[in-house]
Design a protein around this motif. Structure first.
Motif, PDB file in Angstrom:
ATOM      1  N   ILE A 136     -25.580   8.347  11.645  1.00 55.57           N
ATOM      2  CA  ILE A 136     -25.796   8.612  13.074  1.00 55.57           C
ATOM      3  C   ILE A 136     -27.164   8.066  13.440  1.00 55.57           C
ATOM      4  N   VAL A 175     -27.149  13.062  21.364  1.00 55.72           N
ATOM      5  CA  VAL A 175     -27.246  13.046  19.901  1.00 55.72           C
ATOM      6  C   VAL A 175     -27.033  14.469  19.379  1.00 55.72           C
ATOM      7  N   LEU A 210     -23.418  15.428  19.298  1.00 57.64           N
ATOM      8  CA  LEU A 210     -22.706  14.871  18.145  1.00 57.64           C
ATOM      9  C   LEU A 210     -23.086  15.595  16.859  1.00 57.64           C
ATOM     10  N   CYS A 229     -20.568  17.727  14.449  1.00 54.34           N
ATOM     11  CA  CYS A 229     -20.425  17.508  12.995  1.00 54.34           C
ATOM     12  C   CYS A 229     -20.669  18.811  12.235  1.00 54.34           C
ATOM     13  N   TYR A 285     -23.362  13.532   7.389  1.00 57.15           N
ATOM     14  CA  TYR A 285     -23.791  12.218   7.885  1.00 57.15           C
ATOM     15  C   TYR A 285     -25.211  11.955   7.425  1.00 57.15           C
ATOM     16  N   HIS A 344     -28.726  10.682   8.865  1.00 57.37           N
ATOM     17  CA  HIS A 344     -29.363  10.500  10.174  1.00 57.37           C
ATOM     18  C   HIS A 344     -30.367   9.345  10.102  1.00 57.37           C
ATOM     19  N   PRO A 365     -26.364   8.454  21.163  1.00 56.02           N
ATOM     20  CA  PRO A 365     -26.150   8.123  19.763  1.00 56.02           C
ATOM     21  C   PRO A 365     -25.218   6.912  19.581  1.00 56.02           C
ATOM     22  N   ILE A 389     -22.930   5.240  15.908  1.00 57.17           N
ATOM     23  CA  ILE A 389     -22.600   5.488  14.495  1.00 57.17           C
ATOM     24  C   ILE A 389     -22.201   4.194  13.798  1.00 57.17           C
ATOM     25  N   ASP A 391     -19.615   3.802  10.484  1.00 53.16           N
ATOM     26  CA  ASP A 391     -18.747   4.601   9.613  1.00 53.16           C
ATOM     27  C   ASP A 391     -17.817   3.650   8.852  1.00 53.16           C
ATOM     28  N   SER A 429     -21.569   9.406  22.807  1.00 58.07           N
ATOM     29  CA  SER A 429     -21.219  10.661  22.124  1.00 58.07           C
ATOM     30  C   SER A 429     -19.749  11.035  22.297  1.00 58.07           C
ATOM     31  N   ILE A 432     -17.488   8.696  20.307  1.00 57.77           N
ATOM     32  CA  ILE A 432     -17.610   8.958  18.865  1.00 57.77           C
ATOM     33  C   ILE A 432     -16.840  10.235  18.497  1.00 57.77           C
TER      34      ILE A 432
END
Ligand SMILES: N[C@@H](CCC(=O)N[C@@H](CS)C(=O)NCC(=O)O)C(=O)O
Length: 214
Positions: A3, A12, A15, A19, A26, A28, A53, A55, A57, A65, A68
């Motif tokens: 992230i 952020v 998110l 999580c 994750y 950061h 944010p 990501i 992945d 956000s 995601i």
């Protein structure tokens, strides 16, 4: 999953709380987009608009956000987005309010009272922050109060959803900016907010943010 972002951003935070609520781990990568971090090539590749944010992945990159979180719900199984038609509509409504009306009034307050003086070494426009708090915010809170459920701790249905996470996340920026929700004027909003902030996910996040704020 990585992230990219700064935890003090409401998006952020949303998110990260998402999580935490569903036990997704994750890494950061701290990114303050307005500083030199904004030039980080990995971040730039993940966030075409340069916003946090974002990501990465398993080689897949995505920004925003809500985008995601919808991706993660599709990938890991729907947990915080309901399926029933009216409920899903209401969740998106609250997520959208956080991203639009509330973000527009949080920005002058948080930016001028916290970001500029604490992180950018500049004076904030305190008159603009005061005006936003005094004039722009109250009508929004009055309207929001009317949309709050009469009983219960959740905005939609009888369980936590993205609606609670998104709205409670943006209210943290008011708190950081010295604005509290007056329980005598907005009793349902204040009760829902304190119940949501009491969740372990928010308690942990706020403790981490308190360290950043010093
Ligand atoms: N709708 C977006 C909003 C993202 C956003 O506006 N992030 C701000 C920080 S709170 C940002 O990156 N601003 C930097 C810029 O606009 O250059 C989301 O939900 O992710």
């Amino acid at each position: 999953m990585k992230i990219f972002g700064a935890p003090l951003s409401p998006f952020v935070r949303k998110l990260m709380i998402y999580c935490a609520e569903r036990d997704l781990t994750y890494d950061h990568v701290p990114i303050f987009p307005m500083g030199p971090d904004g030039q980080n090539p990995e971040f730039q590749a993940a966030s075409p608009m340069g916003k946090i944010p974002a990501i990465e992945d398993d080689g897949f990159t995505l920004a925003d956000s809500s985008a995601i979180i919808h991706y993660l719900e599709a990938k890991h199984g729907a947990l915080l987005l309901p399926k029933e038609a009216q409920a899903v509509g209401r969740v998106i409504f609250f997520d959208e309010i956080a991203d639009t009306a509330l973000a527009a009034v949080t920005a002058p307050i948080f930016f001028n009272r916290v970001v500029l003086p604490k992180f950018m070494g500049k004076d904030g426009d305190l008159a603009a922050a005061d005006k936003a708090e005094r004039e722009t915010l109250p009508p929004i809170l009055e309207k929001l109060e009317k949309t709050m459920p009469e009983n219960g701790n959740f905005l939609v249905g009888d369980a936590l959803t993205l609606a609670d996470i998104a709205l409670a996340s943006i209210f943290v920026n008011f708190k950081h900016g010295g604005v509290s929700v007056d329980a005598s004027a907005y009793p349902r909003l204040a009760a829902w907010l304190s119940a949501t902030w009491a969740r372990p996910s928010f308690v942990r996040q706020l403790a981490m943010e308190a360290k950043i704020l010093g």
